[in-house]
Design an enzyme around this catalytic site. Structure first.
Site, PDB file in Angstrom:
ATOM      1  CE1 TYR A 131      14.651  -1.699  -0.677  1.00 30.21           C
ATOM      2  CE2 TYR A 131      15.246  -3.583   0.659  1.00 30.21           C
ATOM      3  CZ  TYR A 131      14.449  -2.485   0.434  1.00 30.21           C
ATOM      4  OH  TYR A 131      13.457  -2.174   1.334  1.00 30.21           O
ATOM      5  CG  HIS A 183       8.954  -1.715  -2.490  1.00 30.67           C
ATOM      6  ND1 HIS A 183      10.198  -2.122  -2.886  1.00 30.67           N
ATOM      7  CD2 HIS A 183       9.182  -0.961  -1.388  1.00 30.67           C
ATOM      8  CE1 HIS A 183      11.112  -1.641  -2.076  1.00 30.67           C
ATOM      9  NE2 HIS A 183      10.524  -0.931  -1.158  1.00 30.67           N
TER      10      HIS A 183
END
Length: 281
Positions: free
Chosen positions: A57, A115
């Site tokens: 992010y 992830h």
């Protein structure tokens, strides 16, 4: 009066709130970082102590915002971060975790996730996770964007270790996991973390959600979150950049959806009738 947040019990017995704080798209602009940190602190004040972030992010920018938000109040925060698949080798996972810890300004992460699946063997990533656990740098590990077949392979590879969560795309508009993965996860005792619970904002203002909201004196976003809070073993992690919106999300816990409400939701957002590939954003 504060709403009572429902809780989810993790493998091992720890309870965490079923409504947390997402950070996807945070840290992308220095101008909004202070507001984003303030919104996270507002959520923590309300008991929304699960904070989800990732090295991906804003290339670590979101972790930096989280680090600022939890300064002086690290105790009681349940931090979740993620390693990118291309970093998820035996040594790469450890290096990525150490970099995340530095940005977060802490010495440990409660839950560290892969992830999504990449080219590195799952066994290598699990070995690195277990090393990080032994070092006290993470409390537990899990995965993200894993479908049922991926989870079965993971359990086989990881034995006797086990993941304690799987974070997937799940909201009213994307109910595919209700066909199989959700129930399997509940039976296995592996909580689901629902990312993009408002479908990137697309559910806000939906006519059916607005209609149900009028009955409960609630917003469409609150109704969408309340739906997820009816599901055992599911943790919703909406992202919001404003304290006011965080407080609105929190009040979703006050809503008690009726069977009539649920029927209306099924009409507007039909549940899956067959296996669907796991959706990702």
């Amino acid at each position: 009066m504060k709403a009572e947040l429902p809780a989810v019990t993790l493998p091992g017995g720890r309870q965490i709130p079923a409504l947390g704080l997402g950070t996807w798209h945070m840290g992308e602009s220095g101008a909004s970082a202070a507001d984003e940190a303030a919104s996270l602190r507002a959520g923590l004040d309300l008991g929304m102590t699960v904070v989800d972030t990732a090295e991906m992010y804003a290339d670590g920018g979101a972790e930096t915002v989280v680090g600022e938000a939890i300064k002086g109040r690290r105790e009681g925060v349940f931090l979740v971060s993620k390693v990118l698949p291309h970093n998820a080798s035996r040594t790469g996972t450890i290096a990525a975790c150490e970099a995340s810890l530095k940005r977060l300004g802490t010495d440990h992460i409660e839950l560290y996730l892969l992830h999504w699946r990449g080219q590195h063997p799952l066994a290598e990533t699990v070995e690195a996770f277990e090393t990080l656990k032994a070092q006290g740098k993470i409390g537990a590990w899990g995965v993200s964007n894993f479908d049922g077949s991926d989870m079965l392979e993971l359990l086989d590879v990881a034995e006797p270790a086990r993941p304690i969560a799987n974070q997937v795309l799940y909201n009213l508009a994307r109910r595919g996991i209700e066909y199989d993965l959700l129930r399997w996860s509940q039976v296995q005792g592996i909580p689901i973390m629902a990312y993009s619970p408002l479908d990137e904002g697309r559910l806000v203002g939906h006519p059916t959600l607005e209609e149900i909201g009028r009955i409960h004196h609630a917003s469409s976003a609150q109704v969408a979150l309340a739906y997820l809070l009816t599901k055992p073993g599911v943790i919703a992690i909406p992202k919001s950049g404003s304290p006011e919106r965080v407080r609105e999300n929190y009040r979703a816990a006050e809503i008690r959806l009726t069977s009539e409400d649920m029927n209306l939701l099924d009409e507007a957002f039909p549940p899956p009738t067959r296996k669907q590939p796991l959706e990702m954003i």
